[in-house]
Scaffold this motif. Sequence first.
Motif, mmCIF file in Angstrom:
data_model
loop_
_atom_site.group_PDB
_atom_site.id
_atom_site.type_symbol
_atom_site.label_atom_id
_atom_site.label_comp_id
_atom_site.label_asym_id
_atom_site.label_seq_id
_atom_site.Cartn_x
_atom_site.Cartn_y
_atom_site.Cartn_z
ATOM 1 N N THR A 103 41.185 73.650 -11.644
ATOM 2 C CA THR A 103 40.699 73.774 -13.014
ATOM 3 C C THR A 103 41.871 74.121 -13.916
ATOM 4 N N ILE A 104 41.950 73.459 -15.063
ATOM 5 C CA ILE A 104 42.998 73.739 -16.044
ATOM 6 C C ILE A 104 42.323 74.147 -17.343
ATOM 7 N N ALA A 105 42.762 75.260 -17.897
ATOM 8 C CA ALA A 105 42.152 75.815 -19.101
ATOM 9 C C ALA A 105 42.755 75.204 -20.364
ATOM 10 N N PRO A 106 42.061 75.301 -21.486
ATOM 11 C CA PRO A 106 42.621 74.810 -22.751
ATOM 12 C C PRO A 106 43.972 75.462 -23.047
ATOM 13 N N GLY A 107 44.963 74.665 -23.382
ATOM 14 C CA GLY A 107 46.276 75.172 -23.746
ATOM 15 C C GLY A 107 47.145 75.619 -22.588
ATOM 16 N N GLU A 108 46.656 75.516 -21.364
ATOM 17 C CA GLU A 108 47.407 76.001 -20.205
ATOM 18 C C GLU A 108 48.441 74.971 -19.759
ATOM 19 N N ILE A 109 49.607 75.464 -19.340
ATOM 20 C CA ILE A 109 50.649 74.608 -18.781
ATOM 21 C C ILE A 109 50.725 74.872 -17.285
ATOM 22 N N VAL A 110 50.414 73.838 -16.506
ATOM 23 C CA VAL A 110 50.370 73.943 -15.051
ATOM 24 C C VAL A 110 51.420 73.015 -14.456
ATOM 25 N N LEU A 111 52.285 73.573 -13.616
ATOM 26 C CA LEU A 111 53.258 72.764 -12.890
ATOM 27 C C LEU A 111 52.726 72.521 -11.482
ATOM 28 N N VAL A 169 70.859 70.506 -18.879
ATOM 29 C CA VAL A 169 70.668 70.883 -20.282
ATOM 30 C C VAL A 169 69.606 70.006 -20.937
ATOM 31 N N SER A 170 69.737 68.686 -20.768
ATOM 32 C CA SER A 170 68.773 67.771 -21.380
ATOM 33 C C SER A 170 67.373 67.995 -20.833
ATOM 34 N N GLY A 171 67.273 68.210 -19.514
ATOM 35 C CA GLY A 171 65.972 68.426 -18.897
ATOM 36 C C GLY A 171 65.273 69.653 -19.443
ATOM 37 N N GLN A 172 66.012 70.748 -19.552
ATOM 38 C CA GLN A 172 65.402 71.970 -20.078
ATOM 39 C C GLN A 172 65.037 71.822 -21.546
ATOM 40 N N GLU A 173 65.869 71.140 -22.323
ATOM 41 C CA GLU A 173 65.552 70.924 -23.727
ATOM 42 C C GLU A 173 64.249 70.138 -23.875
ATOM 43 N N VAL A 174 64.099 69.103 -23.075
ATOM 44 C CA VAL A 174 62.912 68.246 -23.185
ATOM 45 C C VAL A 174 61.650 69.013 -22.825
ATOM 46 N N VAL A 175 61.658 69.744 -21.697
ATOM 47 C CA VAL A 175 60.421 70.411 -21.285
ATOM 48 C C VAL A 175 60.091 71.602 -22.177
ATOM 49 N N HIS A 176 61.098 72.302 -22.689
ATOM 50 C CA HIS A 176 60.802 73.401 -23.605
ATOM 51 C C HIS A 176 60.263 72.871 -24.932
ATOM 52 N N LEU A 177 60.777 71.737 -25.362
ATOM 53 C CA LEU A 177 60.241 71.096 -26.553
ATOM 54 C C LEU A 177 58.797 70.679 -26.332
ATOM 55 N N LEU A 178 58.538 70.068 -25.183
ATOM 56 C CA LEU A 178 57.175 69.660 -24.846
ATOM 57 C C LEU A 178 56.246 70.864 -24.829
ATOM 58 N N ARG A 179 56.689 71.946 -24.212
ATOM 59 C CA ARG A 179 55.878 73.164 -24.167
ATOM 60 C C ARG A 179 55.559 73.672 -25.565
ATOM 61 N N ASP A 180 56.572 73.762 -26.422
ATOM 62 C CA ASP A 180 56.372 74.325 -27.751
ATOM 63 C C ASP A 180 55.438 73.461 -28.598
ATOM 64 N N PRO A 191 63.324 72.887 -9.928
ATOM 65 C CA PRO A 191 63.171 74.337 -10.045
ATOM 66 C C PRO A 191 63.717 74.897 -11.350
ATOM 67 N N ARG A 192 64.468 74.070 -12.106
ATOM 68 C CA ARG A 192 65.082 74.549 -13.340
ATOM 69 C C ARG A 192 64.072 74.756 -14.459
ATOM 70 N N ILE A 193 62.862 74.197 -14.313
ATOM 71 C CA ILE A 193 61.912 74.241 -15.430
ATOM 72 C C ILE A 193 60.681 75.090 -15.126
ATOM 73 N N LEU A 194 60.724 75.860 -14.049
ATOM 74 C CA LEU A 194 59.545 76.624 -13.663
ATOM 75 C C LEU A 194 59.152 77.663 -14.705
ATOM 76 N N ASP A 195 60.105 78.046 -15.559
ATOM 77 C CA ASP A 195 59.822 79.111 -16.529
ATOM 78 C C ASP A 195 58.874 78.680 -17.643
ATOM 79 N N ILE A 196 58.593 77.384 -17.775
ATOM 80 C CA ILE A 196 57.681 76.963 -18.850
ATOM 81 C C ILE A 196 56.221 77.120 -18.453
ATOM 82 N N ALA A 197 55.950 77.412 -17.180
ATOM 83 C CA ALA A 197 54.591 77.334 -16.662
ATOM 84 C C ALA A 197 53.772 78.591 -16.921
#
Length: 237
Positions: free
Chosen positions: A31-39, A179-190, A206-212
């Motif tokens: 189950t995924i909740a509204p607004g939730e980011i799941v990796l 650098v590009s990967g983290q920029e893209v996923v943090h932008l997507l998250r925001d 593993p570099r993007i786990l912090d967005i979850a």
Amino acid sequence: MAAPPVDLKSITFAYGAGELRRAVLRDVDLTIAPGEIVLLTGPSGSGKTTLLTLIGALRAMQDGTARVLGQELSGASEAERVRLRRRIGFIFQNHNLLGFLTARQNVAMAMELDGGLNETQRLKRAGEMLEAVGLADHAEKPPSQLSGGQRQRVAVARALAGDPGLILADEPTAALDKVSGQEVVHLLRDLAKGRGVPILLVTHDPRILDIADRIVAMEDGRIVSGAQEATVGGEAA
């Protein structure tokens, strides 16, 4: 309480038939909740991408029930699945931009099925989305004149342009440097958080786990950890 955007129960899926039948998903609940980011993580062959394509109505269901953005996918017709896909934003490892179109035109294409917008309005909206991802000065360039990170930013803009109810991303950083990967996923998250749009993102990175908000691990077609919804603000999401 609003129904969750994604609610899966006992999802089982196999490829092939008879002696060649191979199960890739086994009794998956998620189950995924509204607004939730799941990796969604796990080794290759664990069923992550198959699960993503079922949620995105890109494949027909076999066993179990899946309710996505209010649409029950078990027994859904192709027409019903097509309508649901129009409400989902997809981002893939290969950005899938059309090389003969500009960045603006690629983003505008995502809105062509919206009968409420004419071409001028679609192009204006596309320009606004490109500005939101930091590419206002690159709107008229074809993909060949953009870096890998910039092309993925266009893909993010395209996925969000139609105000989807759900974002599904499959290894969106795999072809990018750190650098590009983290920029893209943090932008997507925001951008997604600002609109309250849930994200399900398949990744080995593993570099993007912090967005979850939550990390769900799969192994041999089963969810082995993280199946429960995250807790946000002291209440279950």
